[in-house]
Each structure stands twice: as structure tokens, then as C-alpha cells.
Design a protein around this motif. Structure first.
Motif, PDB file in Angstrom:
ATOM      1  N   VAL A 125      91.697  61.805  28.094  1.00 33.93           N
ATOM      2  CA  VAL A 125      91.737  62.859  28.776  1.00 33.93           C
ATOM      3  C   VAL A 125      90.006  63.410  28.251  1.00 33.93           C
ATOM      4  O   VAL A 125      89.279  62.791  27.887  1.00 33.93           O
ATOM      5  CB  VAL A 125      91.828  63.953  27.998  1.00 33.93           C
ATOM      6  CG1 VAL A 125      92.270  63.808  26.248  1.00 33.93           C
ATOM      7  CG2 VAL A 125      92.116  65.228  27.620  1.00 33.93           C
ATOM      8  N   LEU A 126      89.583  64.100  29.472  1.00 32.26           N
ATOM      9  CA  LEU A 126      88.274  64.510  29.863  1.00 32.26           C
ATOM     10  C   LEU A 126      88.070  66.229  29.592  1.00 32.26           C
ATOM     11  O   LEU A 126      88.713  66.931  29.924  1.00 32.26           O
ATOM     12  CB  LEU A 126      87.422  64.584  30.599  1.00 32.26           C
ATOM     13  CG  LEU A 126      86.552  65.211  31.362  1.00 32.26           C
ATOM     14  CD1 LEU A 126      84.954  64.536  30.732  1.00 32.26           C
ATOM     15  CD2 LEU A 126      86.351  64.561  33.225  1.00 32.26           C
ATOM     16  N   PHE A 127      87.003  66.469  28.592  1.00 34.27           N
ATOM     17  CA  PHE A 127      86.823  68.178  28.313  1.00 34.27           C
ATOM     18  C   PHE A 127      86.278  68.575  28.918  1.00 34.27           C
ATOM     19  O   PHE A 127      84.600  67.605  28.652  1.00 34.27           O
ATOM     20  CB  PHE A 127      86.460  68.102  27.011  1.00 34.27           C
ATOM     21  CG  PHE A 127      88.053  68.055  26.015  1.00 34.27           C
ATOM     22  CD1 PHE A 127      88.571  69.582  25.666  1.00 34.27           C
ATOM     23  CD2 PHE A 127      88.445  67.062  25.540  1.00 34.27           C
ATOM     24  CE1 PHE A 127      89.692  69.553  25.066  1.00 34.27           C
ATOM     25  CE2 PHE A 127      89.606  67.176  24.711  1.00 34.27           C
ATOM     26  CZ  PHE A 127      90.501  68.422  24.314  1.00 34.27           C
ATOM     27  N   LEU A 128      85.517  69.238  29.886  1.00 35.29           N
ATOM     28  CA  LEU A 128      84.880  69.301  30.784  1.00 35.29           C
ATOM     29  C   LEU A 128      83.954  70.429  31.292  1.00 35.29           C
ATOM     30  O   LEU A 128      84.842  72.378  31.187  1.00 35.29           O
ATOM     31  CB  LEU A 128      85.014  68.774  32.246  1.00 35.29           C
ATOM     32  CG  LEU A 128      84.308  69.121  33.435  1.00 35.29           C
ATOM     33  CD1 LEU A 128      83.214  67.741  33.861  1.00 35.29           C
ATOM     34  CD2 LEU A 128      84.733  68.808  34.838  1.00 35.29           C
ATOM     35  N   ILE A 173      88.847  60.203  24.583  1.00 33.80           N
ATOM     36  CA  ILE A 173      88.105  61.464  24.245  1.00 33.80           C
ATOM     37  C   ILE A 173      86.848  61.602  24.923  1.00 33.80           C
ATOM     38  O   ILE A 173      85.758  60.690  24.430  1.00 33.80           O
ATOM     39  CB  ILE A 173      88.119  62.292  23.460  1.00 33.80           C
ATOM     40  CG1 ILE A 173      89.820  62.283  23.611  1.00 33.80           C
ATOM     41  CG2 ILE A 173      87.209  63.737  23.666  1.00 33.80           C
ATOM     42  CD1 ILE A 173      90.160  62.911  21.691  1.00 33.80           C
ATOM     43  N   LEU A 174      86.531  61.469  26.272  1.00 30.81           N
ATOM     44  CA  LEU A 174      85.357  62.200  26.614  1.00 30.81           C
ATOM     45  C   LEU A 174      85.183  63.624  27.037  1.00 30.81           C
ATOM     46  O   LEU A 174      85.849  64.200  26.991  1.00 30.81           O
ATOM     47  CB  LEU A 174      85.475  61.601  27.917  1.00 30.81           C
ATOM     48  CG  LEU A 174      84.193  61.323  28.937  1.00 30.81           C
ATOM     49  CD1 LEU A 174      82.752  60.952  28.769  1.00 30.81           C
ATOM     50  CD2 LEU A 174      84.227  60.938  30.651  1.00 30.81           C
ATOM     51  N   LEU A 175      83.905  64.202  26.398  1.00 31.23           N
ATOM     52  CA  LEU A 175      83.204  65.005  26.189  1.00 31.23           C
ATOM     53  C   LEU A 175      82.323  65.452  27.209  1.00 31.23           C
ATOM     54  O   LEU A 175      81.290  64.858  26.493  1.00 31.23           O
ATOM     55  CB  LEU A 175      83.200  66.169  25.207  1.00 31.23           C
ATOM     56  CG  LEU A 175      81.828  66.883  24.896  1.00 31.23           C
ATOM     57  CD1 LEU A 175      83.132  68.380  25.765  1.00 31.23           C
ATOM     58  CD2 LEU A 175      82.262  67.386  23.558  1.00 31.23           C
ATOM     59  N   ALA A 176      82.012  66.320  28.278  1.00 31.06           N
ATOM     60  CA  ALA A 176      80.475  66.662  29.349  1.00 31.06           C
ATOM     61  C   ALA A 176      80.396  68.193  29.175  1.00 31.06           C
ATOM     62  O   ALA A 176      81.358  68.887  29.508  1.00 31.06           O
ATOM     63  CB  ALA A 176      81.122  66.572  30.597  1.00 31.06           C
ATOM     64  N   SER A 185      97.197  67.899  26.970  1.00 35.62           N
ATOM     65  CA  SER A 185      96.782  67.380  27.928  1.00 35.62           C
ATOM     66  C   SER A 185      97.042  65.836  28.505  1.00 35.62           C
ATOM     67  O   SER A 185      97.510  65.058  29.198  1.00 35.62           O
ATOM     68  CB  SER A 185      95.122  67.249  27.247  1.00 35.62           C
ATOM     69  OG  SER A 185      94.422  68.319  27.680  1.00 35.62           O
ATOM     70  N   THR A 186      97.393  65.029  28.045  1.00 32.45           N
ATOM     71  CA  THR A 186      96.915  64.124  27.563  1.00 32.45           C
ATOM     72  C   THR A 186      99.126  63.839  27.359  1.00 32.45           C
ATOM     73  O   THR A 186      99.496  62.653  27.935  1.00 32.45           O
ATOM     74  CB  THR A 186      97.374  63.446  25.981  1.00 32.45           C
ATOM     75  OG1 THR A 186      98.736  63.895  24.890  1.00 32.45           O
ATOM     76  CG2 THR A 186      96.096  63.261  25.605  1.00 32.45           C
ATOM     77  N   PRO A 196      93.416  63.313  32.765  1.00 28.20           N
ATOM     78  CA  PRO A 196      93.273  64.574  32.312  1.00 28.20           C
ATOM     79  C   PRO A 196      92.473  65.800  32.594  1.00 28.20           C
ATOM     80  O   PRO A 196      91.344  64.855  31.549  1.00 28.20           O
ATOM     81  CB  PRO A 196      94.877  65.055  31.567  1.00 28.20           C
ATOM     82  CG  PRO A 196      95.011  63.370  31.421  1.00 28.20           C
ATOM     83  CD  PRO A 196      93.931  62.244  32.247  1.00 28.20           C
ATOM     84  N   VAL A 197      92.281  66.759  32.980  1.00 28.52           N
ATOM     85  CA  VAL A 197      90.265  67.214  33.082  1.00 28.52           C
ATOM     86  C   VAL A 197      91.037  68.457  32.162  1.00 28.52           C
ATOM     87  O   VAL A 197      91.147  69.194  32.933  1.00 28.52           O
ATOM     88  CB  VAL A 197      90.300  67.648  34.287  1.00 28.52           C
ATOM     89  CG1 VAL A 197      89.026  68.341  34.375  1.00 28.52           C
ATOM     90  CG2 VAL A 197      89.655  66.213  34.992  1.00 28.52           C
ATOM     91  N   THR A 198      90.883  69.270  31.530  1.00 27.88           N
ATOM     92  CA  THR A 198      90.416  70.076  30.507  1.00 27.88           C
ATOM     93  C   THR A 198      88.914  71.235  30.219  1.00 27.88           C
ATOM     94  O   THR A 198      88.189  70.277  30.227  1.00 27.88           O
ATOM     95  CB  THR A 198      90.929  70.081  29.165  1.00 27.88           C
ATOM     96  OG1 THR A 198      92.197  68.903  28.873  1.00 27.88           O
ATOM     97  CG2 THR A 198      90.760  71.166  27.747  1.00 27.88           C
TER      98      THR A 198
END
Length: 147
Positions: free
Chosen positions: A57-60, A8-11, A131-132, A86-88
Motif C-alpha cells: 500500500v502507498l500513502f501518497l 508500506i510506502l509513505l510519500a 487498502s490491502t 493500492p493508493v491511499t
């Protein structure tokens, strides 16, 4: 949710939001590795480095300095390497016009950031399988989640 580790990537530029997201994720019954970046420019540098594994998944966050989440989303969807992540989208805004625009630009999930920790945990937990599932879907699925 499956038993493999999710990357998981959080920006997000807000320290408190990053802290609470990480804490909420650590309390959920999921196997996950979390990477955090603090702004859109750092996000795009991270995603474009050849040595990094792309996230599941990216939480943006939408409102960030240097490069907004919307700008990052647009750039990602034009990049052959990044377009299928996938972008959330994650924001305090709940504007129907903005949500529609983000879906048109390629977002898969939109989350209105809750101001309660238990609701944050719930919404992250609900967003992860949604998301996934886009990883395996030929037709991207669109969801709006509110706590």
C-alpha cells in the motif's frame, strides 16, 4: 488484519507528517515495514527501480514538490508494473471535487489528515485493512476516511 508483514510506502514532503505517521504506525498492532520518500520525483524513482519490492500500500500526499501526488497517481495508473498498487491519498484538503477526481484517477482510499495524534493512529489503523483488501479485489473499492 492478516499476520504477514505489510510493506508500506509513505510519500510526504512534510517532515512532521512523516515523523508522526511513522510514530503512529509503530504504535499500532500491525506487522509492517515502512519506507519513506520525500517527494513525488523520489517516489517514482523508487517505484521504478527494479531492485525494490513494490509496496502493499502507498500513502501518497497530494501536495508535494517536484511532482504532486496527483501526478504520481496518474503516472502509476498508466504503468503496467505499478497500476495495481493500492493508493491511499493523504491530504489536509477535504474538497469533494478533488476527492472525486482522485478516485477517477485510480485512488482507492482518501484520508483527510487529522491534526490530532490519536486520530492519526486510528485513521491509519482503519485504512490499512481497507487498502490491502484491494490487493485481492478484482474491483477496486473506494473509501473516504475522516477522523
Amino acid at each position: 488484519m492478516n499476520e504477514r508483514q505489510l510493506n508500506i510506502l509513505l510519500a510526504d514532503d512534510d517532515f512532521d507528517d512523516r515523523f508522526f505517521f511513522e510514530k503512529a504506525l509503530s504504535e499500532l498492532p500491525v506487522i509492517a515495514a515502512l519506507t519513506v520518500v520525500k517527494d513525488g520525483q523520489e517516489l517514482m524513482q523508487f517505484l521504478n527501480e527494479e531492485t525494490n519490492t513494490l509496496p502493499d500500500v502507498l500513502f501518497l500526499d497530494i501536495n508535494m514538490p517536484c511532482k504532486t501526488g496527483t501526478e504520481c497517481l496518474t503516472e502509476m495508473k498508466l504503468n503496467k508494473k505499478l497500476k495495481d498498487i493500492p493508493v491511499t491519498m493523504f491530504s489536509t484538503s477535504n474538497s469533494p471535487e478533488n476527492i472525486k477526481m482522485l478516485f477517477q484517477k485510480g485512488a482507492n482510499v482518501y484520508i483527510h489528515k487529522p491534526n490530532d495524534f490519536s486520530k492519526l493512529k486510528e485513521i491509519i489503523f482503519r485504512a490499512l485493512p481497507i487498502s490491502t483488501e484491494n490487493i485481492f479485489s478484482k474491483t477496486p473499492i473506494k473509501y473516504i476516511l475522516n477522523a
